[in-house]
Design a protein around this motif. Structure first.
Motif, PDB file in Angstrom:
ATOM      1  N   PHE A  59       0.849  -1.201   0.000  1.00  0.00           N
ATOM      2  CA  PHE A  59       0.000   0.000   0.000  1.00  0.00           C
ATOM      3  C   PHE A  59       0.883   1.249   0.000  1.00  0.00           C
ATOM      4  O   PHE A  59       0.628   2.205  -0.740  1.00  0.00           O
ATOM      5  CB  PHE A  59      -0.931  -0.004   1.215  1.00  0.00           C
ATOM      6  CG  PHE A  59      -1.909   1.137   1.216  1.00  0.00           C
ATOM      7  CD1 PHE A  59      -3.140   1.010   0.588  1.00  0.00           C
ATOM      8  CD2 PHE A  59      -1.598   2.338   1.836  1.00  0.00           C
ATOM      9  CE1 PHE A  59      -4.047   2.056   0.579  1.00  0.00           C
ATOM     10  CE2 PHE A  59      -2.495   3.395   1.835  1.00  0.00           C
ATOM     11  CZ  PHE A  59      -3.722   3.249   1.196  1.00  0.00           C
ATOM     12  N   GLY A  60       1.930   1.229   0.825  1.00  0.00           N
ATOM     13  CA  GLY A  60       2.850   2.362   0.889  1.00  0.00           C
ATOM     14  C   GLY A  60       3.551   2.604  -0.432  1.00  0.00           C
ATOM     15  O   GLY A  60       3.779   3.755  -0.827  1.00  0.00           O
ATOM     16  N   ASP A  61       3.907   1.518  -1.138  1.00  0.00           N
ATOM     17  CA  ASP A  61       4.536   1.660  -2.452  1.00  0.00           C
ATOM     18  C   ASP A  61       3.561   2.232  -3.475  1.00  0.00           C
ATOM     19  O   ASP A  61       3.931   3.039  -4.322  1.00  0.00           O
ATOM     20  CB  ASP A  61       5.062   0.309  -2.956  1.00  0.00           C
ATOM     21  CG  ASP A  61       6.262  -0.193  -2.162  1.00  0.00           C
ATOM     22  OD1 ASP A  61       6.843   0.587  -1.368  1.00  0.00           O
ATOM     23  OD2 ASP A  61       6.603  -1.389  -2.319  1.00  0.00           O
ATOM     24  N   ALA A  62       2.300   1.802  -3.407  1.00  0.00           N
ATOM     25  CA  ALA A  62       1.294   2.260  -4.373  1.00  0.00           C
ATOM     26  C   ALA A  62       0.833   3.691  -4.079  1.00  0.00           C
ATOM     27  O   ALA A  62       0.488   4.432  -4.997  1.00  0.00           O
ATOM     28  CB  ALA A  62       0.095   1.314  -4.366  1.00  0.00           C
ATOM     29  N   TYR A  63       0.823   4.077  -2.812  1.00  0.00           N
ATOM     30  CA  TYR A  63       0.348   5.401  -2.409  1.00  0.00           C
ATOM     31  C   TYR A  63       1.386   6.059  -1.503  1.00  0.00           C
ATOM     32  O   TYR A  63       1.168   6.220  -0.298  1.00  0.00           O
ATOM     33  CB  TYR A  63      -0.998   5.286  -1.689  1.00  0.00           C
ATOM     34  CG  TYR A  63      -2.066   4.613  -2.510  1.00  0.00           C
ATOM     35  CD1 TYR A  63      -2.755   5.318  -3.492  1.00  0.00           C
ATOM     36  CD2 TYR A  63      -2.359   3.259  -2.328  1.00  0.00           C
ATOM     37  CE1 TYR A  63      -3.727   4.700  -4.261  1.00  0.00           C
ATOM     38  CE2 TYR A  63      -3.329   2.638  -3.094  1.00  0.00           C
ATOM     39  CZ  TYR A  63      -4.002   3.351  -4.061  1.00  0.00           C
ATOM     40  OH  TYR A  63      -4.964   2.741  -4.818  1.00  0.00           O
ATOM     41  N   PRO A  64       2.519   6.454  -2.068  1.00  0.00           N
ATOM     42  CA  PRO A  64       3.586   7.024  -1.237  1.00  0.00           C
ATOM     43  C   PRO A  64       3.107   8.274  -0.500  1.00  0.00           C
ATOM     44  O   PRO A  64       2.369   9.086  -1.042  1.00  0.00           O
ATOM     45  CB  PRO A  64       4.683   7.385  -2.241  1.00  0.00           C
ATOM     46  CG  PRO A  64       4.246   6.925  -3.572  1.00  0.00           C
ATOM     47  CD  PRO A  64       2.840   6.445  -3.479  1.00  0.00           C
ATOM     48  N   GLY A  65       3.535   8.373   0.764  1.00  0.00           N
ATOM     49  CA  GLY A  65       3.193   9.542   1.573  1.00  0.00           C
ATOM     50  C   GLY A  65       1.791   9.505   2.180  1.00  0.00           C
ATOM     51  O   GLY A  65       1.387  10.439   2.846  1.00  0.00           O
ATOM     52  N   HIS A  66       1.028   8.442   1.929  1.00  0.00           N
ATOM     53  CA  HIS A  66      -0.351   8.372   2.440  1.00  0.00           C
ATOM     54  C   HIS A  66      -0.501   7.388   3.589  1.00  0.00           C
ATOM     55  O   HIS A  66      -1.607   7.116   4.012  1.00  0.00           O
ATOM     56  CB  HIS A  66      -1.299   7.949   1.324  1.00  0.00           C
ATOM     57  CG  HIS A  66      -1.502   8.970   0.252  1.00  0.00           C
ATOM     58  ND1 HIS A  66      -0.482   9.739  -0.248  1.00  0.00           N
ATOM     59  CD2 HIS A  66      -2.600   9.351  -0.406  1.00  0.00           C
ATOM     60  CE1 HIS A  66      -0.958  10.545  -1.171  1.00  0.00           C
ATOM     61  NE2 HIS A  66      -2.242  10.326  -1.297  1.00  0.00           N
ATOM     62  N   LEU A  67       0.579   6.841   4.060  1.00  0.00           N
ATOM     63  CA  LEU A  67       0.467   5.762   5.037  1.00  0.00           C
ATOM     64  C   LEU A  67       1.024   6.189   6.389  1.00  0.00           C
ATOM     65  O   LEU A  67       2.192   6.560   6.502  1.00  0.00           O
ATOM     66  CB  LEU A  67       1.220   4.528   4.535  1.00  0.00           C
ATOM     67  CG  LEU A  67       1.108   3.279   5.353  1.00  0.00           C
ATOM     68  CD1 LEU A  67      -0.343   2.795   5.394  1.00  0.00           C
ATOM     69  CD2 LEU A  67       1.975   2.185   4.773  1.00  0.00           C
ATOM     70  N   GLU A  68       0.153   6.190   7.370  1.00  0.00           N
ATOM     71  CA  GLU A  68       0.555   6.419   8.752  1.00  0.00           C
ATOM     72  C   GLU A  68      -0.115   5.355   9.586  1.00  0.00           C
ATOM     73  O   GLU A  68      -1.257   4.987   9.341  1.00  0.00           O
ATOM     74  CB  GLU A  68       0.091   7.789   9.233  1.00  0.00           C
ATOM     75  CG  GLU A  68       0.798   8.958   8.596  1.00  0.00           C
ATOM     76  CD  GLU A  68       0.302  10.277   9.158  1.00  0.00           C
ATOM     77  OE1 GLU A  68      -0.096  10.314  10.342  1.00  0.00           O
ATOM     78  OE2 GLU A  68       0.299  11.246   8.398  1.00  0.00           O
ATOM     79  N   GLN A  69       0.599   4.861  10.556  1.00  0.00           N
ATOM     80  CA  GLN A  69       0.054   3.813  11.398  1.00  0.00           C
ATOM     81  C   GLN A  69      -0.148   4.357  12.802  1.00  0.00           C
ATOM     82  O   GLN A  69       0.786   4.905  13.403  1.00  0.00           O
ATOM     83  CB  GLN A  69       1.024   2.631  11.433  1.00  0.00           C
ATOM     84  CG  GLN A  69       0.341   1.320  11.510  1.00  0.00           C
ATOM     85  CD  GLN A  69       1.346   0.178  11.361  1.00  0.00           C
ATOM     86  OE1 GLN A  69       2.491   0.354  11.018  1.00  0.00           O
ATOM     87  NE2 GLN A  69       0.880  -1.002  11.644  1.00  0.00           N
ATOM     88  N   HIS A  70      -1.382   4.262  13.315  1.00  0.00           N
ATOM     89  CA  HIS A  70      -1.641   4.640  14.696  1.00  0.00           C
ATOM     90  C   HIS A  70      -2.961   4.000  15.157  1.00  0.00           C
ATOM     91  O   HIS A  70      -3.796   3.635  14.347  1.00  0.00           O
ATOM     92  CB  HIS A  70      -1.672   6.152  14.874  1.00  0.00           C
ATOM     93  CG  HIS A  70      -2.760   6.838  14.111  1.00  0.00           C
ATOM     94  ND1 HIS A  70      -2.640   7.177  12.789  1.00  0.00           N
ATOM     95  CD2 HIS A  70      -3.988   7.241  14.488  1.00  0.00           C
ATOM     96  CE1 HIS A  70      -3.750   7.767  12.370  1.00  0.00           C
ATOM     97  NE2 HIS A  70      -4.591   7.817  13.383  1.00  0.00           N
ATOM     98  N   VAL A  71      -3.099   3.889  16.452  1.00  0.00           N
ATOM     99  CA  VAL A  71      -4.312   3.334  17.044  1.00  0.00           C
ATOM    100  C   VAL A  71      -5.320   4.465  17.199  1.00  0.00           C
ATOM    101  O   VAL A  71      -4.980   5.557  17.666  1.00  0.00           O
ATOM    102  CB  VAL A  71      -4.011   2.696  18.424  1.00  0.00           C
ATOM    103  CG1 VAL A  71      -5.289   2.229  19.090  1.00  0.00           C
ATOM    104  CG2 VAL A  71      -3.033   1.554  18.266  1.00  0.00           C
ATOM    105  N   VAL A  72      -6.538   4.215  16.792  1.00  0.00           N
ATOM    106  CA  VAL A  72      -7.579   5.229  16.874  1.00  0.00           C
ATOM    107  C   VAL A  72      -8.450   4.953  18.084  1.00  0.00           C
ATOM    108  O   VAL A  72      -8.964   3.849  18.255  1.00  0.00           O
ATOM    109  CB  VAL A  72      -8.449   5.230  15.586  1.00  0.00           C
ATOM    110  CG1 VAL A  72      -9.555   6.249  15.692  1.00  0.00           C
ATOM    111  CG2 VAL A  72      -7.582   5.500  14.373  1.00  0.00           C
TER     112      VAL A  72
END
Length: 186
Positions: A59-72
């Protein structure tokens, strides 16, 4: 995604072996399934964490700069409707409460004799329920009738809270035996 599931167990879980089950649901279409690990060239197995990491990386490769991981958490969500949606999707009602209407009949040999349970369920809640003893025993049948009444409205299979609703005049050993049988047979 099936990573390393036991597909034979999965098949048994998705198929009822109750010969008297009748449902108003849409018939399923059977299709062969497999797991990711069944197609591995290497011997080491993929784990759930491996799968999540690979998917995240792709996903990060397909959408660079759009991936952040955190608990909501609820306080992180600005729109109450979004959090309401999360709560809804994780609720028992959403996960099980959309079960199509069905009827079933179960038979067992219990300590009081042959007992038949006849039931109807809608949205995974018992809407009709009766227990019939094959032999004539008025006291035992009265106890079964009381148990039957206590089960109306309970969640199918788990019968949560049933013990508390069984009248005190029903022999506790009989109630435990009947509820134990139902929980393992439904």
């Amino acid at each position: 995604m099936l990573i390393s599931s036991d597909v034979s167990t999965l098949g048994r879980a998705l198929h009822s072996d109750s010969p008297h089950l009748e449902t108003k649901g849409i018939a399923s279409f059977r299709s062969a399934v497999s797991t990711l690990n069944a197609h591995r060239a290497r011997k080491d197995e993929i784990t759930h964490d491996d799968f999540v990491a690979a998917l995240t990386e792709e996903f990060g490769d397909a959408y660079p700069g759009h991936l952040e991981q955190h608990v909501v958490n609820e306080g992180d969500v600005a729109l109450p409707k979004v959090w309401d949606g999360v709560k809804d999707l994780t609720s028992w009602e959403w996960q099980y409460g959309q079960t199509p209407e069905f009827t079933n009949r179960l038979d067992a040999e219990l300590s009081i004799g042959r007992v038949t349970a006849t039931l109807a369920s809608r949205h995974a809640l018992l809407t009709q329920f009766s227990l019939e003893l094959a032999r004539a025993d008025e006291d035992a049948q009265d106890a079964l009738n009381a148990i039957s009444t206590a089960l109306i409205g309970k969640r199918y299979e788990a019968l949560g809270g049933a013990e508390a609703d069984v009248p005190a005049d029903v022999p506790p050993a009989l109630a435990a035996e009947v509820l134990g049988w139902l929980r393992t047979s439904m």
